[in-house]
Structure formats: C-alpha cells, structure tokens
Design a protein around this motif. Structure first.
Motif, PDB file in Angstrom:
ATOM      1  N   THR A  16       0.854  -1.183   0.000  1.00  0.00           N
ATOM      2  CA  THR A  16       0.000   0.000   0.000  1.00  0.00           C
ATOM      3  C   THR A  16       0.896   1.241   0.000  1.00  0.00           C
ATOM      4  N   PRO A  17       0.670   2.153  -0.940  1.00  0.00           N
ATOM      5  CA  PRO A  17       1.514   3.346  -1.002  1.00  0.00           C
ATOM      6  C   PRO A  17       1.268   4.266   0.190  1.00  0.00           C
ATOM      7  N   GLN A  18       2.340   4.872   0.658  1.00  0.00           N
ATOM      8  CA  GLN A  18       2.254   5.823   1.753  1.00  0.00           C
ATOM      9  C   GLN A  18       3.007   7.084   1.365  1.00  0.00           C
ATOM     10  N   ALA A  19       2.483   8.199   1.791  1.00  0.00           N
ATOM     11  CA  ALA A  19       3.160   9.465   1.526  1.00  0.00           C
ATOM     12  C   ALA A  19       4.409   9.563   2.399  1.00  0.00           C
ATOM     13  N   PRO A  20       5.483  10.118   1.867  1.00  0.00           N
ATOM     14  CA  PRO A  20       6.689  10.281   2.679  1.00  0.00           C
ATOM     15  C   PRO A  20       6.462  11.312   3.776  1.00  0.00           C
ATOM     16  N   PRO A  21       7.310  11.297   4.794  1.00  0.00           N
ATOM     17  CA  PRO A  21       7.144  12.283   5.871  1.00  0.00           C
ATOM     18  C   PRO A  21       7.302  13.708   5.335  1.00  0.00           C
ATOM     19  N   GLY A  22       6.439  14.586   5.735  1.00  0.00           N
ATOM     20  CA  GLY A  22       6.501  15.983   5.312  1.00  0.00           C
ATOM     21  C   GLY A  22       5.877  16.248   3.956  1.00  0.00           C
ATOM     22  N   ALA A  23       5.193  15.278   3.368  1.00  0.00           N
ATOM     23  CA  ALA A  23       4.604  15.463   2.037  1.00  0.00           C
ATOM     24  C   ALA A  23       3.516  16.537   2.059  1.00  0.00           C
TER      25      ALA A  23
END
Length: 90
Positions: A16-23
């Motif tokens: 499952t894709p996750q946004a990187p930190p601070g996106a």
C-alpha cells in the motif's frame, strides 16, 4: 516442484503506497508557489497593458507587445507545470 518455486518467485506482495514524511508541507508549499506564479503573471499582464496604453497615448514606439507575448507564453508554461505537478502528485 518447479511450479512451486516459480509461484514463489512471481508472488508480488500487496504494497500500500504511503506518503513520505513531510509530504503535506511540500504540497502546501507548491500550492503557495502556484498562487504566487499566478499573481506574478497577472501583474506582468497588467504592467504590459499599462505600458502599451502609455506608449500609444504618448506616441512612443510601441515595444510592449513583446512584454504581453512574453507574459502570455510564461502563463502557458506555468499552467503546464501546474497540470504536470497535479498529475504527478495525484
């Protein structure tokens, strides 16, 4: 035996894709930059239009259509960049 090994090699885990930190901060910054570019383009068109009228009124040689064309081309480039960024980030 061979089919079991092939099935293990070909098995792709469900990721499952996750946004990187601070996106969210980067997207917020890009939104502000997009509005800044928009306002700069409107300002450039207003300045070029005012200069065009001033040159026409005072009988100076008319050079401002270059400014208007440059602002229009810059607007097209900025709009294209915005659409590309929205497509990539969506």
């Amino acid at each position: 035996m061979v089919t079991d090994i092939a099935m293990q090699i070909l098995a792709v885990p469900d990721i499952t894709p996750q946004a990187p930190p601070g996106a969210d901060k980067v997207l917020n910054l890009m939104g502000w930059l997009k509005w800044g570019v928009f306002l700069a383009g409107v300002g450039a068109l207003l300045f070029a239009g005012g200069k065009f009228g001033w040159e026409k009124w005072n009988g100076h040689p008319i050079e401002s259509p270059k400014l208007i064309a440059g602002a229009a081309i810059g607007g097209v480039v900025a709009a294209s960049a915005s659409v590309i960024m929205n497509t990539v980030t969506a």
